[in-house]
Design an enzyme around this catalytic site. Structure first.
Site, PDB file in Angstrom:
ATOM      1  N   LYS A 130      58.703 -70.184  41.160  1.00 11.49           N
ATOM      2  CA  LYS A 130      58.705 -71.584  41.587  1.00 11.49           C
ATOM      3  C   LYS A 130      60.122 -71.922  42.021  1.00 11.49           C
ATOM      4  O   LYS A 130      61.081 -71.301  41.548  1.00 11.49           O
ATOM      5  CB  LYS A 130      58.291 -72.501  40.425  1.00 11.49           C
ATOM      6  CG  LYS A 130      57.739 -73.826  40.847  1.00 11.49           C
ATOM      7  CD  LYS A 130      56.264 -73.769  41.202  1.00 11.49           C
ATOM      8  CE  LYS A 130      55.792 -75.082  41.776  1.00 11.49           C
ATOM      9  NZ  LYS A 130      54.333 -75.106  41.983  1.00 11.49           N
ATOM     10  N   ASP A 170      54.709 -77.771  47.401  1.00 12.00           N
ATOM     11  CA  ASP A 170      54.398 -78.425  46.125  1.00 12.00           C
ATOM     12  C   ASP A 170      54.780 -79.895  46.344  1.00 12.00           C
ATOM     13  O   ASP A 170      54.851 -80.348  47.504  1.00 12.00           O
ATOM     14  CB  ASP A 170      55.167 -77.780  44.967  1.00 12.00           C
ATOM     15  CG  ASP A 170      54.684 -78.256  43.592  1.00 12.00           C
ATOM     16  OD1 ASP A 170      53.606 -77.818  43.164  1.00 12.00           O
ATOM     17  OD2 ASP A 170      55.363 -79.080  42.949  1.00 12.00           O
TER      18      ASP A 170
END
Ligand code: NDP
Length: 449
Positions: A130, A170
């Site tokens: 991430k 995201d």
């Protein structure tokens, strides 16, 4: 035996908090997984002795870099970018990029940790990662966002690659940002490669990727409801958020005949008791994706109540889909949902429910699908975008939607395999153990490193 397991969990959490001070979101995510995986390892000494869970909870690598860029007034701006490469035992690191003004490393570490289990659950060969930056695209011009993305990728490109690490979108990183990022990667490397997913359809993107997380969350809820001979038709649904995941969760809920009565953003929520119609959903998409406005404008446009600074969980409902951000359902919200008749929660967002909120759901017998299972449809279609890029071909929307449907059912079955108890399925336990086993087996085979 129970005492010894509880002691092991306590020791493990103490180790994690000491090693990672001031990272509450990371502690929270690890704690939730530890409560499932440590009891499971009781009769699996090979995993315990190899300290597999400790190793998954220590990221393989974290990079942090300065992102300098120039705003529209000619002023120099400085932000901080990150990539957390958590674990690549079963495939290249894979996970989104988040741009929010208040982004902390703790949040990215929890997301990368969760992603490792989620990606494993999809059955596709993807590790967990991430990244992102403490940059808020809200209120910035398109050109400012472009300059930021170009500067961000000028740093990030040296750490990623189609066989190494494949980021995606995201919160705060949608189609516009992915396009700017991809184009800068292409410019820097002189390579047209599937190094990001969520790309536009004209440059290597996959059909159904935009819809996949929201649709997949609804499919997962449908599978949970089926275990109690229930369906979505006629159900009143609460949705939080109004971004990518929320929009397509609402769309699929409408396809399934549910009545969606709420949507939100970081300012508050709207309550539309008659239900958001397809026309009103199209209006939300235009508002959020093009005009980049606030959800409060929906209340003005359609003459419905708006609740500034609040979340929708006190509105009576049959089902709820949190699709905004982490820790948006606290214990008292979970109690309100249960008391108001909610029978199922499927998480489109990552870790939207606090651990004491999850306890309430479990005690009440609610069908509760945690994000790492329920929202895995997005990364699954990203995995298929990587496959299409590698094969230089594109599958049809019909084919990908069918694959998405099957993947969500397979994840549901995996949760059942590891989470089935006498009178219910514990989806948290099922998802954690189901995601853990494949990664753990690969790590065992690799030896110690
Ligand atoms: P978007 O940026 O498209 O939308 C995010 C939504 O959440 C917006 O409505 C935003 O409001 C709201 N929001 C953001 N921060 C807060 C906050 N602190 N409090 C209340 N509302 C907030 O992001 P996505 O839809 O892509 O992501 C939503 C969630 O889904 C995240 O948890 C993400 O990690 C998760 N997820 C996303 C996937 C994907 O494919 N995109 C895949 C799997 C999970 P505002 O406009 O005011 O900022």
């Amino acid at each position: 035996m129970v005492d010894s397991v509880q002691a092991q969990i306590a020791d493990f959490i103490s180790l994690i908090t000491t090693r990672n001070p001031n990272e509450p979101e990371f502690h929270q995510a690890v704690h939730e997984v530890a409560c499932s995986v440590i009891p499971f390892m009781e009769d699996k000494p090979e995993y315990r002795e190899a300290r597999i869970l400790e190793r998954i909870a220590e990221p393989d690598r974290i990079v942090s870099f300065r992102v300098s860029w120039e705003d529209d007034q000619g002023r120099v701006q400085i932000n901080r970018g990150y990539r957390v490469q958590n674990n690549n035992a079963i495939g290249p690191y894979k996970g989104g990029l988040r741009f929010t003004g208040d982004l902390k490393l703790s949040v990215l570490k929890f997301l990368a940790f969760e992603q490792t289990f989620k990606n494993s659950l999809t059955g596709l060969p993807m590790g967990g990662g991430k990244g992102g930056a403490n940059f808020d695209p809200k209120g910035k011009s398109d050109r400012e966002v472009m300059r930021f993305c170009q500067s961000f990728m000028t740093q990030l490109f040296r750490y990623i690659g189609r066989h190494t690490d494949v980021p995606a979108g995201d919160i705060g990183v949608g189609a516009r940002e992915v396009s700017f990022l991809f184009s800068q990667y292409k410019r820097l490397t002189n390579e047209f490669a599937g190094v990001l997913t969520g790309k536009g359809l004209s440059f290597g993107g996959s059909q159904v990727r935009t819809e996949a997380t929201g649709y997949g969350t609804v499919y997962f809820m449908e599978d949970m409801l089926h275990t109690r001979n229930q369906a979505l038709e006629g159900k009143i649904a609460l949705v939080s958020g109004s971004g990518n995941v929320a929009q397509y969760a609402i769309e699929k809920l409408l396809h399934k005949g549910a009545r969606v009565v709420t949507a939100s953003d970081s300012g508050g929520f709207i309550h539309d008791p008659a239900g958001i119609t397809p026309e009103r959903l199209a209006w939300i998409k235009e508002l959020k994706n093009k005009r980049r406005g606030r959800i409060s404008e929906y209340a003005d446009e359609f003459n419905v109540p708006y609740f500034p600074g609040e979340r929708p969980w006190r509105v009576p409902c049959d089902v709820a889909l949190p699709c905004a951000t982490q820790n948006e359902i606290h214990r008292k919200d979970a109690i309100a949902l249960c008391e108001n008749g909610c029978m199922s929660v499927a998480e489109g967002a990552n870790m939207p429910t606090t651990n004491d909120g999850i306890d309430i759901f479990h005690e009440s017998g609610m069908l509760y699908g945690p994000g790492k299972a329920a929202n895995a449809g997005g990364v699954a279609i990203s995995g298929l975008e990587m496959s299409q890029n590698a094969m230089h071909l594109s599958w049809s929307a019909e084919e990908l939607n069918e694959r998405l449907r099957n993947i969500m059912t397979n994840i549901h079955e995996k949760c059942r395999e590891y989470g089935e108890e006498r009178d219910r399925i514990d989806y948290v336990k099922g998802a954690n153990i189901g995601g853990f086993v494949k990664v753990a087996d690969a790590m065992l085979a690799y030896g110690i490193h």
